[in-house]
Design a protein around this motif. Structure first.
Motif, PDB file in Angstrom:
ATOM      1  N   ARG A  35       0.840  -1.216   0.000  1.00 25.82           N
ATOM      2  CA  ARG A  35       0.000   0.000   0.000  1.00 25.82           C
ATOM      3  C   ARG A  35       0.869   1.257   0.000  1.00 25.82           C
ATOM      4  NH1 ARG A  35      -5.072   1.890  -1.007  1.00 25.82           N
ATOM      5  NH2 ARG A  35      -5.761   3.334   0.581  1.00 25.82           N
ATOM      6  N   VAL A  36       1.924   1.252   0.791  1.00 19.00           N
ATOM      7  CA  VAL A  36       2.844   2.400   0.830  1.00 19.00           C
ATOM      8  C   VAL A  36       3.393   2.673  -0.571  1.00 19.00           C
ATOM      9  CG1 VAL A  36       5.133   3.146   1.624  1.00 19.00           C
ATOM     10  CG2 VAL A  36       3.488   2.249   3.265  1.00 19.00           C
ATOM     11  N   THR A  37       3.879   1.641  -1.242  1.00 25.68           N
ATOM     12  CA  THR A  37       4.462   1.849  -2.574  1.00 25.68           C
ATOM     13  C   THR A  37       3.398   2.218  -3.601  1.00 25.68           C
ATOM     14  OG1 THR A  37       4.442  -0.532  -3.025  1.00 25.68           O
ATOM     15  CG2 THR A  37       6.471   0.394  -2.138  1.00 25.68           C
ATOM     16  N   LEU A  39       0.897   4.017  -3.100  1.00 21.22           N
ATOM     17  CA  LEU A  39       0.544   5.418  -2.869  1.00 21.22           C
ATOM     18  C   LEU A  39       1.721   6.374  -3.082  1.00 21.22           C
ATOM     19  CD1 LEU A  39      -1.763   4.935   0.239  1.00 21.22           C
ATOM     20  CD2 LEU A  39      -2.455   5.525  -2.097  1.00 21.22           C
ATOM     21  N   GLY A  41       4.972   5.996  -1.857  1.00 21.36           N
ATOM     22  CA  GLY A  41       6.021   5.957  -0.844  1.00 21.36           C
ATOM     23  C   GLY A  41       7.112   4.972  -1.229  1.00 21.36           C
ATOM     24  N   ARG A  42       8.112   4.848  -0.344  1.00 21.02           N
ATOM     25  CA  ARG A  42       9.246   3.961  -0.582  1.00 21.02           C
ATOM     26  C   ARG A  42       9.492   3.081   0.633  1.00 21.02           C
ATOM     27  NH1 ARG A  42      13.978   6.935  -0.522  1.00 21.02           N
ATOM     28  NH2 ARG A  42      12.877   8.564   0.578  1.00 21.02           N
ATOM     29  N   VAL A  58       9.673   2.830   6.277  1.00 26.65           N
ATOM     30  CA  VAL A  58       9.208   3.359   4.999  1.00 26.65           C
ATOM     31  C   VAL A  58       9.265   4.884   5.010  1.00 26.65           C
ATOM     32  CG1 VAL A  58       7.683   1.383   4.625  1.00 26.65           C
ATOM     33  CG2 VAL A  58       6.790   3.394   5.753  1.00 26.65           C
ATOM     34  N   ALA A  59       9.049   5.469   3.836  1.00 28.14           N
ATOM     35  CA  ALA A  59       8.945   6.925   3.721  1.00 28.14           C
ATOM     36  C   ALA A  59       7.727   7.233   2.867  1.00 28.14           C
ATOM     37  CB  ALA A  59      10.204   7.511   3.080  1.00 28.14           C
ATOM     38  N   ASP A  60       7.010   8.286   3.233  1.00 28.15           N
ATOM     39  CA  ASP A  60       5.868   8.698   2.423  1.00 28.15           C
ATOM     40  C   ASP A  60       6.364   9.466   1.197  1.00 28.15           C
ATOM     41  OD1 ASP A  60       6.325  11.390   3.112  1.00 28.15           O
ATOM     42  OD2 ASP A  60       4.638  11.508   4.489  1.00 28.15           O
ATOM     43  N   PRO A  61       5.483   9.849   0.279  1.00 27.80           N
ATOM     44  CA  PRO A  61       5.929  10.531  -0.939  1.00 27.80           C
ATOM     45  C   PRO A  61       6.689  11.843  -0.685  1.00 27.80           C
ATOM     46  CG  PRO A  61       3.696   9.744  -1.232  1.00 27.80           C
ATOM     47  CD  PRO A  61       4.052   9.534   0.217  1.00 27.80           C
ATOM     48  N   GLU A  62       6.488  12.453   0.474  1.00 34.55           N
ATOM     49  CA  GLU A  62       7.182  13.696   0.819  1.00 34.55           C
ATOM     50  C   GLU A  62       8.504  13.436   1.525  1.00 34.55           C
ATOM     51  OE1 GLU A  62       6.053  16.708  -0.139  1.00 34.55           O
ATOM     52  OE2 GLU A  62       4.440  15.611  -1.144  1.00 34.55           O
TER      53      GLU A  62
END
Length: 73
Positions: A35-37, A39, A41-42, A58-62
């Motif tokens: 789900r993270v990827t 949306l 994210g990494r 993980v990291a969000d898109p920001e």
């Protein structure tokens, strides 16, 4: 419990400032990573077993870094 604090002791040098990582409990770590990827994210560190269950960083898109935790049985 809904929150916890784990000390780093002397493992983190004092000149590095505060060291925090927010963990979100999830039902399934693999589904959460997908789900993270999906949306944007990494995955910084894939899911791995630990004392509290399977955790991944993980990291969000920001670029905000957090962890997901699938609690152990």
């Amino acid at each position: 419990p809904v929150a916890g604090l784990h000390g780093a002791g002397r493992a983190v040098p004092r000149d590095r400032g505060a060291h925090w990582l927010t963990h979100f409990r999830v039902t399934d770590a693999d589904v959460a990573l997908a789900r993270v990827t999906a949306l944007g994210g990494r995955v910084l560190e894939p899911a791995r077993p630990g004392t509290r269950g399977r955790a991944a960083t993980v990291a969000d898109p920001e670029g905000a870094v957090f962890a997901v935790l699938q609690a152990g049985g």
